[in-house]
Design an enzyme around this catalytic site. Structure first.
Site, PDB file in Angstrom:
ATOM      1  N   GLY A   1     -12.314  -7.735  11.936  1.00 26.09           N
ATOM      2  CA  GLY A   1     -12.948  -8.785  11.166  1.00 26.09           C
ATOM      3  C   GLY A   1     -13.281  -8.391   9.750  1.00 26.09           C
ATOM      4  O   GLY A   1     -12.504  -8.579   8.829  1.00 26.09           O
ATOM      5  N   ARG A   2     -14.462  -7.797   9.568  1.00 23.12           N
ATOM      6  CA  ARG A   2     -15.012  -7.632   8.217  1.00 23.12           C
ATOM      7  C   ARG A   2     -14.155  -6.776   7.289  1.00 23.12           C
ATOM      8  O   ARG A   2     -14.162  -6.994   6.076  1.00 23.12           O
ATOM      9  CB  ARG A   2     -16.426  -7.060   8.305  1.00 23.12           C
ATOM     10  CG  ARG A   2     -17.420  -8.067   8.877  1.00 23.12           C
ATOM     11  CD  ARG A   2     -18.852  -7.701   8.573  1.00 23.12           C
ATOM     12  NE  ARG A   2     -19.753  -8.756   9.032  1.00 23.12           N
ATOM     13  CZ  ARG A   2     -20.990  -8.907   8.605  1.00 23.12           C
ATOM     14  NH1 ARG A   2     -21.494  -8.087   7.716  1.00 23.12           N
ATOM     15  NH2 ARG A   2     -21.743  -9.892   9.079  1.00 23.12           N
TER      16      ARG A   2
ATOM     17  N   TYR B   1     -20.648 -20.682  21.731  1.00 23.67           N
ATOM     18  CA  TYR B   1     -20.261 -22.056  21.447  1.00 23.67           C
ATOM     19  C   TYR B   1     -19.900 -22.778  22.749  1.00 23.67           C
ATOM     20  O   TYR B   1     -20.061 -22.238  23.838  1.00 23.67           O
ATOM     21  CB  TYR B   1     -19.152 -22.080  20.405  1.00 23.67           C
ATOM     22  CG  TYR B   1     -19.609 -21.452  19.102  1.00 23.67           C
ATOM     23  CD1 TYR B   1     -20.577 -22.077  18.313  1.00 23.67           C
ATOM     24  CD2 TYR B   1     -19.126 -20.210  18.684  1.00 23.67           C
ATOM     25  CE1 TYR B   1     -21.039 -21.490  17.134  1.00 23.67           C
ATOM     26  CE2 TYR B   1     -19.578 -19.618  17.521  1.00 23.67           C
ATOM     27  CZ  TYR B   1     -20.537 -20.256  16.744  1.00 23.67           C
ATOM     28  OH  TYR B   1     -20.998 -19.673  15.594  1.00 23.67           O
TER      29      TYR B   1
ATOM     30  N   GLN C   1      -7.844 -21.014  15.202  1.00 21.98           N
ATOM     31  CA  GLN C   1      -8.877 -20.998  16.233  1.00 21.98           C
ATOM     32  C   GLN C   1      -9.495 -22.389  16.344  1.00 21.98           C
ATOM     33  O   GLN C   1     -10.016 -22.929  15.376  1.00 21.98           O
ATOM     34  CB  GLN C   1      -9.969 -19.967  15.934  1.00 21.98           C
ATOM     35  CG  GLN C   1     -10.940 -19.811  17.102  1.00 21.98           C
ATOM     36  CD  GLN C   1     -12.067 -18.848  16.814  1.00 21.98           C
ATOM     37  OE1 GLN C   1     -12.995 -19.185  16.092  1.00 21.98           O
ATOM     38  NE2 GLN C   1     -11.992 -17.649  17.378  1.00 21.98           N
TER      39      GLN C   1
ATOM     40  N   ARG D   1     -10.075 -16.793  23.314  1.00 22.11           N
ATOM     41  CA  ARG D   1     -11.076 -15.810  22.899  1.00 22.11           C
ATOM     42  C   ARG D   1     -12.262 -15.852  23.850  1.00 22.11           C
ATOM     43  O   ARG D   1     -12.869 -16.912  24.056  1.00 22.11           O
ATOM     44  CB  ARG D   1     -11.531 -16.130  21.474  1.00 22.11           C
ATOM     45  CG  ARG D   1     -12.628 -15.227  20.909  1.00 22.11           C
ATOM     46  CD  ARG D   1     -12.107 -13.895  20.499  1.00 22.11           C
ATOM     47  NE  ARG D   1     -12.940 -13.304  19.444  1.00 22.11           N
ATOM     48  CZ  ARG D   1     -12.889 -12.030  19.098  1.00 22.11           C
ATOM     49  NH1 ARG D   1     -12.058 -11.195  19.714  1.00 22.11           N
ATOM     50  NH2 ARG D   1     -13.638 -11.559  18.129  1.00 22.11           N
TER      51      ARG D   1
END
Length: 363
Positions: free
Chosen positions: A320-321, A178, A98, A225
């Site tokens: 993810g987690r 971002y 990424q 993304r």
């Protein structure tokens, strides 16, 4: 009905399954930004994911977003990623990096004294972590129109270095507040030039970046993304018509490229009309896949992952987690094996604890 555990053709690769590992901030690269053997072990442990996406990786130290972030700017950082790639490939994995410009979500302590840069001189109103403390994000400087080619070049050059390091592809980070996301949203982009003022102009820089990277390394090795309506880190998108025009315009403008995938994060991914429309538009070229995800700092469990795939809006899911504590998550989900419980206290701490020491099933 498509299963999570079926193979998927994605770009030039065949993924072993449709459970992909989302980019996860883990902050193990110190001040140098150089991936170490610890990174290689961590990513190799998780190589059974259909696709592994690295943590957000800075293009240049002047756009680093958090302490301990890995970079891909220097030869030393590139060689560090080469070690990671070899370890993942030895386990049969597919690895995308990424690429991330932190934009205003930074602080000059992280940027070797440089001021954060953004579409407009607007602070996020949130906090950021520096190497020393948690502080208020400072007001960024507005990028000059003459600087846009430099930003595009930073993404392009980083993509080339990533491929030269051996990674299989890159994911361009246009989400989560971002830089590229900041350009897309009117709440963070108040420009009135060719890069702001309307959806067509606000999407201009993200499109330029995507095209430059695709030209450099091949569109079938490029993912993107996006997180429309996520309302995170001060980037707020509440005008549904405006948001629809912005994101539909972006995905349609790059549809001719035949990107490997677009990863969409949305809290209502299976119900949102916007996600339904985006999914159709992304897939219209017959090549680009859709990866779905519903959470940022929330847990995607197996039932939710199955639901995302069964909605028909995505070809794979980003998790993810659950991958933090379960390097063998795909096997555990497939065989119904109980999961390890992640320890949040170790998510961003240095060292192996809470990073590479979670046990495999039966281990």
């Amino acid at each position: 009905m498509t299963s999570l555990f079926e193979p998927l053709e994605l770009g030039r690769y065949t993924l072993a399954n449709r459970v992909t590992m989302a980019a996860l901030t883990r902050q193990r690269a110190g001040r140098s930004g150089i991936p170490m053997d610890l990174h290689a072990e961590y990513y190799a442990q998780r190589a059974s994911a259909g696709l592994v996406v690295t943590e957000g990786t800075f293009l240049a130290v002047t756009n680093r977003a958090f302490p301990g972030q890995a970079g891909v700017e220097t030869p030393e950082q590139q060689e560090g990623w080469s070690r990671v790639v070899r370890a993942v490939h030895d386990r049969g994995g597919v690895l995308f990096m990424q690429l991330m410009h932190g934009g205003r979500m930074s602080h000059r302590d992280l940027l070797e004294g440089h001021r954060p840069e953004a579409p407009s001189a607007l602070a996020s109103g949130t906090q950021v972590h520096t190497f020393e403390a948690k502080v208020n994000a400072e007001e960024p400087r507005e990028l000059g129109i003459e600087e846009m080619p430099r930003v595009v070049e930073q993404f392009r050059a980083a993509a080339r270095r990533a491929i030269d390091a051996g990674v299989d592809g890159v994911e361009i980070h246009g989400a989560n507040g971002y830089l590229l996301h900041e350009f897309l949203a009117p709440s963070s982009n108040r420009r009135i030039d060719d890069f702001g003022g309307c959806p067509e102009n606000r999407r201009r820089l993200p499109e330029m970046v995507i095209r430059a990277v695709a030209e450099e390394i091949g569109a079938d090795r490029v993912g993107v993304r996006l997180s429309p309506e996520h309302n995170i880190q001060g980037v707020v998108e509440t005008d549904r018509e405006e948001t629809h025009r912005t994101y539909m315009g972006l995905v349609e403008s790059v549809g001719d490229l035949g990107l490997a995938y677009v990863s969409l994060l949305h809290k209502d991914a299976t119900a949102s009309d916007l996600i339904a429309d985006l999914s159709r538009a992304i897939r219209a070229n017959g090549k680009t896949r859709v990866i779905l995800n519903t959470g940022f700092a929330t847990v995607t469990d197996k039932a939710e992952a199955v639901g995302l795939l069964e909605s028909g809006r995505g070809d794979a899911v980003a998790v993810g987690r659950e991958f933090i504590a379960n390097p063998d998550l795909v096997r555990r989900w497939r065989e119904g094996i109980a999961l390890n419980i992640p320890d949040p206290a170790t998510f961003y701490a240095p060292g192996a604890r809470g990073y590479t020491d979670y046990p495999f099933a039966g281990g």
